[in-house]
Enzyme design. Structure first.
Site, short mmCIF file in Angstrom:
data_model
loop_
_atom_site.label_atom_id
_atom_site.label_comp_id
_atom_site.label_asym_id
_atom_site.label_seq_id
_atom_site.Cartn_x
_atom_site.Cartn_y
_atom_site.Cartn_z
N ARG B 16 11.85 7.45 -7.53
CA ARG B 16 11.94 8.68 -6.37
C ARG B 16 10.75 8.36 -5.52
NH1 ARG B 16 7.36 11.54 -4.54
NH2 ARG B 16 5.95 11.19 -5.96
N ASP B 17 9.32 7.41 -5.04
CA ASP B 17 8.31 7.49 -4.27
C ASP B 17 9.00 6.24 -3.83
OD1 ASP B 17 6.07 7.68 -2.56
OD2 ASP B 17 4.87 7.06 -4.44
N HIS B 214 -2.47 4.91 -8.71
CA HIS B 214 -1.00 4.95 -8.64
C HIS B 214 -1.55 4.00 -6.90
CE1 HIS B 214 2.22 6.56 -6.33
NE2 HIS B 214 1.44 6.20 -4.94
N HIS B 216 -1.06 0.93 -4.26
CA HIS B 216 -0.42 0.87 -2.95
C HIS B 216 -0.89 -0.92 -2.30
CE1 HIS B 216 2.22 4.47 -2.09
NE2 HIS B 216 1.81 4.50 -2.01
N CYS B 247 4.37 4.93 1.68
CA CYS B 247 4.55 6.76 1.21
C CYS B 247 4.58 6.94 2.73
CB CYS B 247 2.86 7.40 1.33
SG CYS B 247 2.36 8.59 1.22
N ASN B 256 4.47 0.04 -2.07
CA ASN B 256 3.98 0.50 -4.21
C ASN B 256 3.46 -0.58 -4.90
OD1 ASN B 256 3.92 3.82 -4.38
ND2 ASN B 256 6.00 3.75 -4.00
#
Lengths: 306, 306
Positions: B16-17, B214, B216, B247, B256
């Site tokens: 997804r991300d 979460h 990065h 993002c 990520n």
């Protein structure tokens, strides 16, 4: 836990450990420009070259001439009081280095005997015997000294290296009067737990100030390992501008820990001793990227583009 | 200190991300193949898609069809008991998601109001009001829930975010019954000290088990931040296969944290709860590299080439 951490110092290895692994060869003038830019950024301890056979490592040819040029530039950096280090691989290199104004000499040995043989074609015992002569001779000549102790957690030929094996070598080096031992995670296999297991016994035989960490970012772990080392009191770190480098003799070894990444992390946490200008450092690395015709791996450098 | 650390769990966000930030668009079949490969590697919690407008994020088009296909594959993964998560950006997405077998729904909010406005064109207050309805409705529908709380240390528009500001948002989310809050270092600015300053107050209002990190890897700090978080008891980490992603709405945000890098570090330290097959994971990422026509940034992945 921040309070317990000592302030960190940086030993820049880009012009030596970094450049010697590049396919494109820079001349003495370009290397001088690069080194002066690093001084401009505030880096004080810089390994500028190596007294190796020029046909073997043409990337570092002319180290003697380079040091002569750098010596002339000293007056412009009085406040910084730079220390130009040279890598000294053997007796011949040592006598060549003695003829220069190089402030510090660095020597090599590895925890793994196989790595000694494959890297410099000499046994660990042979290297010990040479160090027993060269370390006191360097001190007598008023030069700073450090010993690179490679493969402290993993050897590309022997596999995992036990902390007890490293301890034996470190004890010998301490007995020989090694002032600073740079512990090399040559292949970048080490995790923070490995740092802990490595350093715990070592710090019982020598104070933390005798050690530096020479980390490779092969698996992205070098900053985590810096944090763990700092936590245990070890506060000197080798790094290379832009993350230049790698170890040409170690299969699978990627670049050194990038100076920009190290500086960013330390500055943000108020853990850096020197006053480093990160933007100036990035300019030096961007200039080098243009010279080499390739991008350097530092992540922080990429955020400072343009 | 190893003994104090809890075992870590991984929440895979690559499908997804990760994929939503790629210029090359993969079809439902390719995404299914990728997700099944991640299950084969032993990853259990996977965010597989998003209930967004397909014209806005064509990379995730067909999430409903994808979930239907994945549902059929469940019987082959009984032992793993996979949990397929979906990102739910609003009420419309919520009602669409309810029609699927998605096990868990994830929602979005940011510590920075400006980031809420720029990212999803809604105020933080508006998002709170929606969460107050959707979180209980999701629980009523027997779905797992998590809330992404972005910009917990730095906002690309507002600059540094103070821990007190995050604390206010977290308190509200806890009051709304948010089961899991994924704290997003959206721009990858955070250092271990930021983790410490962020988590210290948060852990006074909710147990560590309510939080996930979460991270990065924009500045190479994510593994160091994982170590610091683990040290403080937070043991859930979002990551993406190969380090895919970034993002799209946050200028300067890179990929990520790579699942391979996280898995390597945790496995080497015996800190990973699940039994993940790193070689199988690397095969999934290499397959994805071929699909996307570009190399993924994970460093560990590069060492597993060939």
């Amino acid at each position: 836990m921040t309070a317990r951490r000592p302030k960190a110092e940086i030993f820049e290895v880009g012009p030596r450990d970094g450049l010697q692994n590049q396919s494109r060869i820079l001349g003495v003038e370009a290397r001088e420009h690069f080194i002066l830019s690093l001084l401009d950024a505030g880096l004080r301890d810089i390994e500028v070259g190596s007294f190796v056979r020029e046909d073997r490592i043409p990337q570092l040819a002319g180290t003697q001439a380079l040091l002569a040029r750098l010596d002339k530039a000293r007056s412009r950096y009085k406040k910084l009081s730079p220390r130009f280090w040279s890598f000294v691989p053997n007796r011949k290199g040592f006598s060549d280095a003695l003829e220069t104004s190089s402030d510090g000499f660095s020597f090599f040995i590895a925890a793994s005997d196989t790595f000694c043989l494959r890297n410099v074609n000499r046994s660990q015992e042979d290297l010990f015997q040479e160090l027993a002569q060269l370390l006191p001779a360097a001190r007598k000549a008023k030069r700073l000294t450090r010993v690179y102790l490679s493969t402290v957690t993993y050897c590309p030929y022997e596999g995992p290296i036990r902390p007890a094996q490293v301890l034996r070598v470190v004890k010998k080096l301490v007995d020989l009067g090694a002032k600073e031992i740079a512990l090399g995670d040559t292949t970048g296999h080490a995790t923070p737990r490995d740092m802990e297991r490595l350093l715990t016994p070592l710090l019982k035989v020598a104070p933390a100030s005798r050690f530096a960490m020479h980390l490779h970012d092969t698996r992205g772990l070098s900053l985590a390992n810096v944090c763990q080392s700092l936590e245990m009191g070890v506060s000197k770190f080798d790094s290379s501008a832009g993350g230049l480098g790698g170890c040409p003799y170690a299969p699978g070894a990627a670049g050194n820990l990038a100076t920009e990444d190290l500086v960013y992390m330390l500055q943000q946490q108020d853990l850096l001793k020197a006053d480093i200008d990160l933007a100036a450092l990035a300019r030096a690395s961007h200039w080098l990227e243009a010279q080499l015709g390739s991008l350097l791996p530092s992540k922080v450098l990429k955020t400072l583009k343009g």
